[in-house]
Write an enzyme that holds these catalytic residues in place. Structure first.
Site, PDB file in Angstrom:
ATOM      1  N   HIS A 169       0.953   6.226   1.828  1.00 33.04           N
ATOM      2  CA  HIS A 169       1.715   7.174   2.644  1.00 33.04           C
ATOM      3  C   HIS A 169       2.896   7.808   1.919  1.00 33.04           C
ATOM      4  O   HIS A 169       3.491   8.759   2.425  1.00 33.04           O
ATOM      5  CB  HIS A 169       2.103   6.543   3.971  1.00 33.04           C
ATOM      6  CG  HIS A 169       0.868   6.260   4.782  1.00 33.04           C
ATOM      7  ND1 HIS A 169      -0.086   7.230   5.010  1.00 33.04           N
ATOM      8  CD2 HIS A 169       0.399   5.127   5.350  1.00 33.04           C
ATOM      9  CE1 HIS A 169      -1.072   6.699   5.707  1.00 33.04           C
ATOM     10  NE2 HIS A 169      -0.807   5.421   5.920  1.00 33.04           N
ATOM     11  N   GLU A 209     -11.117  -9.461   2.740  1.00 36.47           N
ATOM     12  CA  GLU A 209      -9.853  -9.074   3.386  1.00 36.47           C
ATOM     13  C   GLU A 209     -10.151  -8.896   4.871  1.00 36.47           C
ATOM     14  O   GLU A 209     -10.996  -8.076   5.258  1.00 36.47           O
ATOM     15  CB  GLU A 209      -9.281  -7.784   2.787  1.00 36.47           C
ATOM     16  CG  GLU A 209      -7.994  -7.389   3.517  1.00 36.47           C
ATOM     17  CD  GLU A 209      -7.175  -6.322   2.811  1.00 36.47           C
ATOM     18  OE1 GLU A 209      -7.255  -6.201   1.572  1.00 36.47           O
ATOM     19  OE2 GLU A 209      -6.437  -5.607   3.521  1.00 36.47           O
ATOM     20  N   ARG A 225      -9.362   8.173  -1.323  1.00 40.37           N
ATOM     21  CA  ARG A 225     -10.346   8.626  -0.332  1.00 40.37           C
ATOM     22  C   ARG A 225     -11.219   9.749  -0.876  1.00 40.37           C
ATOM     23  O   ARG A 225     -10.788  10.512  -1.737  1.00 40.37           O
ATOM     24  CB  ARG A 225      -9.629   9.120   0.931  1.00 40.37           C
ATOM     25  CG  ARG A 225      -9.179   8.000   1.843  1.00 40.37           C
ATOM     26  CD  ARG A 225      -8.656   8.562   3.151  1.00 40.37           C
ATOM     27  NE  ARG A 225      -8.470   7.501   4.115  1.00 40.37           N
ATOM     28  CZ  ARG A 225      -9.348   7.178   5.060  1.00 40.37           C
ATOM     29  NH1 ARG A 225     -10.466   7.867   5.202  1.00 40.37           N
ATOM     30  NH2 ARG A 225      -9.103   6.193   5.886  1.00 40.37           N
ATOM     31  N   ARG A 242      -7.005  12.838   0.631  1.00 37.29           N
ATOM     32  CA  ARG A 242      -5.944  13.301   1.538  1.00 37.29           C
ATOM     33  C   ARG A 242      -4.563  12.748   1.172  1.00 37.29           C
ATOM     34  O   ARG A 242      -3.560  13.320   1.541  1.00 37.29           O
ATOM     35  CB  ARG A 242      -6.276  12.976   2.995  1.00 37.29           C
ATOM     36  CG  ARG A 242      -6.206  11.507   3.313  1.00 37.29           C
ATOM     37  CD  ARG A 242      -6.258  11.279   4.805  1.00 37.29           C
ATOM     38  NE  ARG A 242      -7.626  11.429   5.318  1.00 37.29           N
ATOM     39  CZ  ARG A 242      -8.092  10.727   6.343  1.00 37.29           C
ATOM     40  NH1 ARG A 242      -7.318   9.878   6.964  1.00 37.29           N
ATOM     41  NH2 ARG A 242      -9.321  10.882   6.753  1.00 37.29           N
ATOM     42  N   GLU A 246      -8.541   0.577  -3.362  1.00 32.31           N
ATOM     43  CA  GLU A 246      -9.397   0.600  -2.166  1.00 32.31           C
ATOM     44  C   GLU A 246     -10.325   1.782  -2.291  1.00 32.31           C
ATOM     45  O   GLU A 246      -9.887   2.890  -2.629  1.00 32.31           O
ATOM     46  CB  GLU A 246      -8.538   0.809  -0.920  1.00 32.31           C
ATOM     47  CG  GLU A 246      -8.028  -0.445  -0.303  1.00 32.31           C
ATOM     48  CD  GLU A 246      -7.270  -0.126   0.971  1.00 32.31           C
ATOM     49  OE1 GLU A 246      -7.634   0.810   1.710  1.00 32.31           O
ATOM     50  OE2 GLU A 246      -6.283  -0.822   1.197  1.00 32.31           O
ATOM     51  N   HIS A 278      -5.540   3.665  -1.886  1.00 33.02           N
ATOM     52  CA  HIS A 278      -6.875   4.028  -1.401  1.00 33.02           C
ATOM     53  C   HIS A 278      -7.202   5.444  -1.859  1.00 33.02           C
ATOM     54  O   HIS A 278      -6.564   6.406  -1.424  1.00 33.02           O
ATOM     55  CB  HIS A 278      -6.875   3.920   0.135  1.00 33.02           C
ATOM     56  CG  HIS A 278      -8.199   4.170   0.768  1.00 33.02           C
ATOM     57  ND1 HIS A 278      -8.405   4.022   2.119  1.00 33.02           N
ATOM     58  CD2 HIS A 278      -9.397   4.543   0.264  1.00 33.02           C
ATOM     59  CE1 HIS A 278      -9.663   4.298   2.411  1.00 33.02           C
ATOM     60  NE2 HIS A 278     -10.288   4.631   1.299  1.00 33.02           N
ATOM     61  N   HIS A 335      -3.729  -4.701   7.789  1.00 26.96           N
ATOM     62  CA  HIS A 335      -3.870  -3.516   8.632  1.00 26.96           C
ATOM     63  C   HIS A 335      -2.967  -3.600   9.847  1.00 26.96           C
ATOM     64  O   HIS A 335      -3.069  -4.535  10.643  1.00 26.96           O
ATOM     65  CB  HIS A 335      -5.303  -3.227   9.102  1.00 26.96           C
ATOM     66  CG  HIS A 335      -5.509  -1.741   9.314  1.00 26.96           C
ATOM     67  ND1 HIS A 335      -5.166  -1.111  10.466  1.00 26.96           N
ATOM     68  CD2 HIS A 335      -5.942  -0.787   8.469  1.00 26.96           C
ATOM     69  CE1 HIS A 335      -5.397   0.189  10.336  1.00 26.96           C
ATOM     70  NE2 HIS A 335      -5.869   0.408   9.133  1.00 26.96           N
ATOM     71  N   ASN A 342       0.846  -1.188   0.000  1.00 26.87           N
ATOM     72  CA  ASN A 342       0.000   0.000   0.000  1.00 26.87           C
ATOM     73  C   ASN A 342       0.887   1.246   0.000  1.00 26.87           C
ATOM     74  O   ASN A 342       1.692   1.439   0.915  1.00 26.87           O
ATOM     75  CB  ASN A 342      -0.896  -0.044   1.255  1.00 26.87           C
ATOM     76  CG  ASN A 342      -1.847   1.130   1.331  1.00 26.87           C
ATOM     77  OD1 ASN A 342      -1.442   2.266   1.099  1.00 26.87           O
ATOM     78  ND2 ASN A 342      -3.088   0.882   1.663  1.00 26.87           N
ATOM     79  N   THR A 399      -8.326   3.393   8.258  1.00 31.82           N
ATOM     80  CA  THR A 399      -9.555   2.600   8.196  1.00 31.82           C
ATOM     81  C   THR A 399      -9.683   1.801   9.496  1.00 31.82           C
ATOM     82  O   THR A 399      -8.965   0.829   9.711  1.00 31.82           O
ATOM     83  CB  THR A 399      -9.499   1.658   6.971  1.00 31.82           C
ATOM     84  OG1 THR A 399      -9.011   2.408   5.864  1.00 31.82           O
ATOM     85  CG2 THR A 399     -10.859   1.093   6.652  1.00 31.82           C
TER      86      THR A 399
HETATM   87  N1  PXP Z   1      -5.896  -3.211   3.872  1.00 27.58           N
HETATM   88  C1  PXP Z   1      -6.852  -2.258   3.882  1.00 27.58           C
HETATM   89  C2  PXP Z   1      -8.194  -2.622   3.345  1.00 27.58           C
HETATM   90  C3  PXP Z   1      -6.585  -0.960   4.356  1.00 27.58           C
HETATM   91  O1  PXP Z   1      -7.546  -0.030   4.353  1.00 27.58           O
HETATM   92  C4  PXP Z   1      -5.277  -0.645   4.772  1.00 27.58           C
HETATM   93  C5  PXP Z   1      -4.951   0.749   5.226  1.00 27.58           C
HETATM   94  O2  PXP Z   1      -5.135   1.646   4.211  1.00 27.58           O
HETATM   95  C6  PXP Z   1      -4.309  -1.659   4.730  1.00 27.58           C
HETATM   96  C7  PXP Z   1      -4.651  -2.940   4.301  1.00 27.58           C
HETATM   97  C8  PXP Z   1      -2.889  -1.417   5.137  1.00 27.58           C
HETATM   98  O3  PXP Z   1      -2.833  -1.056   6.486  1.00 27.58           O
HETATM   99  P1  PXP Z   1      -1.477  -0.459   7.058  1.00 27.58           P
HETATM  100  O4  PXP Z   1      -1.233   0.814   6.336  1.00 27.58           O
HETATM  101  O5  PXP Z   1      -1.785  -0.277   8.505  1.00 27.58           O
HETATM  102  O6  PXP Z   1      -0.416  -1.486   6.809  1.00 27.58           O
END
Ligand code: PXP
Length: 251
Positions: free
Chosen positions: A16, A157, A51, A55, A76, A49, A199, A13, A107
């Protein structure tokens, strides 16, 4: 089980990277470059993602990722009409439907499949009819797995946030959360759903989660990008791949 069944995919992901870029409002660091490095280092997919408040990831980021990366994109998104139109336009490999609250930092929990049932049903139907695989981000609960199947989702998921939070705080509670994820992953796979998880995962929690055989994919973001400040993205992804492969070797 074949070795292909045992392989655990790593979805990276990159939200960030965009968070850091947006802090200065310019174009650096570029999430597309992060995706390309992630691919070369062994990532199996990229997750982004989009949003409602944009952001981090922007609409342009999604266009560029679709056009320029060589691995599947998992978009996402909240189950809204706006996002549905964007997904239909870009046709990512998969869409993961997630809950979204404006004020949340991340999330915070899985989708409430019952409260927004009709909206989610419609989204799943439209996305699948466009040839896009659909994943529902849910908490590890029996009724949610059953409902994901009723909604005709391809994938669930499982939210690993509670497990991750308890990992260092309370060993007993952590084992309880781990047990729930394991049981629900088995249940979902038995029903014919593909099972992903994610997550809050880091090296240590990933080591344990990777032991859950029915899991097909982990999606990891915050820790990868944060740890890359110290070790570099390529090195961090290679370390995750090694941890995941090592755990699956022991089956
Ligand atoms: N899976 C989903 C569906 C999420 O929303 C997120 C966070 O955006 C992640 C995985 C990844 O989580 P993290 O950034 O805490 O590793």
């Amino acid at each position: 089980m074949t070795s292909d069944d045992l392989y655990l995919r790593l979805g990276v992901n990159i939200d960030h990277v965009a968070t850091i870029r947006n802090a200065r409002g310019g174009s650096h660091p570029d999430p597309l470059k992060a995706a390309q490095i992630a691919y070369k280092a062994g990532a199996d997919g990229i997750t982004a993602h989009l949003r409602e408040d944009r952001r981090h990831i922007s609409d342009i980021d999604i266009s560029r990722l679709i056009d320029e990366i060589d691995i599947p994109l998992n978009l996402e998104m909240a189950p809204t009409n706006e996002m549905l139109k964007i997904a239909i336009k870009h046709k990512p490999n998969a869409c993961c439907l997630v809950p979204e609250k404006r004020e949340e930092i991340t999330t915070e929990g899985g989708l409430d499949l019952f409260k927004k049932n009709q909206q989610i049903r419609e989204c799943v139907h439209v996305l699948k009819s466009e040839g896009i695989r659909v994943s529902l981000f849910i908490d590890p609960k029996k009724e949610d797995i059953q409902e994901a199947l009723n909604l005709n989702s391809d994938i669930v998921e499982i939210h690993t946030g509670s497990f991750s939070n308890k990992f260092y705080a309370d060993k007993k509670e952590m084992q309880n959360e781990f047990g729930k994820i394991k049981e629900m992953a088995q249940l979902a796979k038995g029903m014919g759903l593909e099972v992903h998880a994610g997550h809050g995962l880091n090296y240590e929690t990933t080591e344990l989660i990777s032991k859950i055989k029915p899991l097909k994919e982990l999606n990891i973001g915050h820790f990868i990008i944060g740890e890359s400040v110290f070790d570099g993205l390529d090195c961090v992804i290679k370390k995750f791949r090694a941890i995941m492969n090592n755990q699956r070797k022991n089956f």
